[in-house]
Design a protein around this motif. Structure first.
Motif, PDB file in Angstrom:
ATOM      1  N   UNK A   8       0.830  -1.199   0.000  1.00  0.00           N
ATOM      2  CA  UNK A   8       0.000   0.000   0.000  1.00  0.00           C
ATOM      3  C   UNK A   8       0.872   1.260   0.000  1.00  0.00           C
ATOM      4  N   UNK A   9       1.890   1.283   0.850  1.00  0.00           N
ATOM      5  CA  UNK A   9       2.812   2.439   0.894  1.00  0.00           C
ATOM      6  C   UNK A   9       3.510   2.629  -0.443  1.00  0.00           C
ATOM      7  N   UNK A  10       3.942   1.536  -1.023  1.00  0.00           N
ATOM      8  CA  UNK A  10       4.647   1.597  -2.299  1.00  0.00           C
ATOM      9  C   UNK A  10       3.752   2.139  -3.411  1.00  0.00           C
ATOM     10  N   UNK A  11       2.551   1.609  -3.511  1.00  0.00           N
ATOM     11  CA  UNK A  11       1.653   2.035  -4.589  1.00  0.00           C
ATOM     12  C   UNK A  11       1.169   3.469  -4.405  1.00  0.00           C
ATOM     13  N   UNK A  12       0.779   3.832  -3.179  1.00  0.00           N
ATOM     14  CA  UNK A  12       0.320   5.217  -2.971  1.00  0.00           C
ATOM     15  C   UNK A  12       1.473   6.186  -3.137  1.00  0.00           C
ATOM     16  N   UNK A  13       2.672   5.773  -2.780  1.00  0.00           N
ATOM     17  CA  UNK A  13       3.841   6.631  -2.972  1.00  0.00           C
ATOM     18  C   UNK A  13       4.133   6.892  -4.439  1.00  0.00           C
ATOM     19  N   UNK A  14       3.753   5.955  -5.289  1.00  0.00           N
ATOM     20  CA  UNK A  14       3.949   6.129  -6.731  1.00  0.00           C
ATOM     21  C   UNK A  14       2.744   6.776  -7.398  1.00  0.00           C
ATOM     22  N   UNK A  15       1.712   7.099  -6.600  1.00  0.00           N
ATOM     23  CA  UNK A  15       0.581   7.821  -7.159  1.00  0.00           C
ATOM     24  C   UNK A  15      -0.628   6.974  -7.501  1.00  0.00           C
ATOM     25  N   UNK A  16      -0.686   5.746  -7.039  1.00  0.00           N
ATOM     26  CA  UNK A  16      -1.835   4.904  -7.328  1.00  0.00           C
ATOM     27  C   UNK A  16      -2.851   4.984  -6.208  1.00  0.00           C
ATOM     28  N   UNK A  17      -4.113   4.749  -6.539  1.00  0.00           N
ATOM     29  CA  UNK A  17      -5.211   4.931  -5.604  1.00  0.00           C
ATOM     30  C   UNK A  17      -5.673   3.641  -4.946  1.00  0.00           C
ATOM     31  N   UNK A  18      -6.730   3.796  -4.160  1.00  0.00           N
ATOM     32  CA  UNK A  18      -7.267   2.703  -3.347  1.00  0.00           C
ATOM     33  C   UNK A  18      -7.674   1.493  -4.182  1.00  0.00           C
ATOM     34  N   UNK A  19      -8.346   1.708  -5.295  1.00  0.00           N
ATOM     35  CA  UNK A  19      -8.787   0.561  -6.096  1.00  0.00           C
ATOM     36  C   UNK A  19      -7.592  -0.225  -6.635  1.00  0.00           C
ATOM     37  N   UNK A  20      -6.534   0.465  -6.985  1.00  0.00           N
ATOM     38  CA  UNK A  20      -5.330  -0.220  -7.481  1.00  0.00           C
ATOM     39  C   UNK A  20      -4.661  -1.001  -6.348  1.00  0.00           C
ATOM     40  N   UNK A  21      -4.663  -0.433  -5.144  1.00  0.00           N
ATOM     41  CA  UNK A  21      -4.116  -1.138  -3.983  1.00  0.00           C
ATOM     42  C   UNK A  21      -4.943  -2.392  -3.714  1.00  0.00           C
ATOM     43  N   UNK A  22      -6.279  -2.257  -3.712  1.00  0.00           N
ATOM     44  CA  UNK A  22      -7.162  -3.415  -3.510  1.00  0.00           C
ATOM     45  C   UNK A  22      -6.874  -4.514  -4.526  1.00  0.00           C
ATOM     46  N   UNK A  23      -6.749  -4.121  -5.764  1.00  0.00           N
ATOM     47  CA  UNK A  23      -6.494  -5.084  -6.828  1.00  0.00           C
ATOM     48  C   UNK A  23      -5.172  -5.821  -6.584  1.00  0.00           C
ATOM     49  N   UNK A  24      -4.156  -5.102  -6.222  1.00  0.00           N
ATOM     50  CA  UNK A  24      -2.848  -5.702  -5.974  1.00  0.00           C
ATOM     51  C   UNK A  24      -2.890  -6.675  -4.798  1.00  0.00           C
ATOM     52  N   UNK A  25      -3.625  -6.310  -3.752  1.00  0.00           N
ATOM     53  CA  UNK A  25      -3.722  -7.184  -2.581  1.00  0.00           C
ATOM     54  C   UNK A  25      -4.528  -8.442  -2.890  1.00  0.00           C
ATOM     55  N   UNK A  26      -5.574  -8.308  -3.703  1.00  0.00           N
ATOM     56  CA  UNK A  26      -6.351  -9.490  -4.099  1.00  0.00           C
ATOM     57  C   UNK A  26      -5.490 -10.449  -4.917  1.00  0.00           C
ATOM     58  N   UNK A  27      -4.715  -9.901  -5.838  1.00  0.00           N
ATOM     59  CA  UNK A  27      -3.849 -10.737  -6.673  1.00  0.00           C
ATOM     60  C   UNK A  27      -2.817 -11.464  -5.810  1.00  0.00           C
ATOM     61  N   UNK A  28      -2.319 -10.803  -4.771  1.00  0.00           N
ATOM     62  CA  UNK A  28      -1.325 -11.412  -3.881  1.00  0.00           C
ATOM     63  C   UNK A  28      -1.952 -12.384  -2.892  1.00  0.00           C
ATOM     64  N   UNK A  29      -3.272 -12.446  -2.835  1.00  0.00           N
ATOM     65  CA  UNK A  29      -3.945 -13.384  -1.956  1.00  0.00           C
ATOM     66  C   UNK A  29      -4.024 -12.939  -0.508  1.00  0.00           C
ATOM     67  N   UNK A  30      -3.941 -11.636  -0.271  1.00  0.00           N
ATOM     68  CA  UNK A  30      -4.041 -11.129   1.096  1.00  0.00           C
ATOM     69  C   UNK A  30      -5.510 -11.125   1.496  1.00  0.00           C
ATOM     70  N   UNK A  31      -5.815 -11.753   2.620  1.00  0.00           N
ATOM     71  CA  UNK A  31      -7.199 -11.849   3.071  1.00  0.00           C
ATOM     72  C   UNK A  31      -7.616 -10.574   3.792  1.00  0.00           C
ATOM     73  N   UNK A  32      -8.927 -10.395   3.944  1.00  0.00           N
ATOM     74  CA  UNK A  32      -9.523  -9.158   4.455  1.00  0.00           C
ATOM     75  C   UNK A  32      -8.932  -8.658   5.779  1.00  0.00           C
ATOM     76  N   UNK A  33      -8.817  -9.475   6.814  1.00  0.00           N
ATOM     77  CA  UNK A  33      -8.295  -8.925   8.079  1.00  0.00           C
ATOM     78  C   UNK A  33      -6.885  -8.337   7.934  1.00  0.00           C
ATOM     79  N   UNK A  34      -6.058  -8.961   7.095  1.00  0.00           N
ATOM     80  CA  UNK A  34      -4.694  -8.459   6.893  1.00  0.00           C
ATOM     81  C   UNK A  34      -4.660  -7.265   5.948  1.00  0.00           C
TER      82      UNK A  34
END
Length: 184
Positions: free
Chosen positions: A80-106
């Motif tokens: 999240x820090x990396x993507x927002x630091x490069x100018x990407x928004x919440x939906x892009x962060x969500x997408x990246x976390x889903x692809x990485x298999x990070x579950x909701x609580x984490x």
């Protein structure tokens, strides 16, 4: 034309070599349980399994997490820090976390971080692309403006925030709080 020498086929994996592969992978890459699991599945598919009954890969990934080799929440915050630091928004962060298999609580703290930094992140993106207040001249062509709006939306920013930033004239003073309230 010379042919390449044939490589000797690698032996099938066993519990020990699978554990060594997993340890090398988590030592080299920041990863999640799901990414480690898919890596090990791929390695077994490539080399085969030669050690009796199949190993429980999910249990292996869980064991690595218990030992502290994998931390999905820390991975999510870092991403999240990396993507927002490069100018990407919440939906892009969500997408990246889903692809990485990070579950909701984490993933929740990482999403909160991206949401809190939404305006600054959108401004970083606009600055990088020379849009809105960072443009050299005002955009009058409708198609150029639509492309800029589309780029900001694809980067994960909300429509309202992207539009509010693009509405700012070149060189304008930027009021972050006003953008946060009105840009959504």
């Amino acid at each position: 034309m010379r042919s390449r020498p044939q490589r000797k086929p690698r032996p099938p994996l066993n519990r020990e070599t699978l554990n060594e592969l997993a340890l090398a992978y988590v030592g080299r890459f920041a990863t999640t349980r799901a990414k480690l699991h898919s890596y090990l599945v791929r390695k077994i598919r490539e080399r085969g399994w030669g050690d009796g009954p199949a190993v429980d890969l999910a249990a292996l990934a869980d064991r690595f997490a218990e030992q502290g080799y994998i931390d999905d929440a820390a991975y999510a915050l870092s991403k999240s820090r990396s993507l927002t630091g490069r100018g990407y928004g919440l939906r892009r962060v969500d997408q990246s976390l889903r692809v990485a298999g990070v579950e909701e609580p984490d993933a929740a703290p990482a999403r909160d971080l991206a949401q809190a930094d939404a305006v600054r992140s959108a401004l970083r993106f606009a600055e990088r692309r020379h849009l809105g207040p960072f443009a050299s001249e005002a955009v009058v062509d409708r198609k150029v403006r639509e492309r800029a709006l589309g780029a900001m939306i694809r980067a994960g920013h909300s429509f309202g925030l992207a539009r509010a930033i693009l509405d700012l004239p070149p060189g304008a003073d930027i009021d972050v709080e006003a953008l946060a309230e009105g840009g959504g």
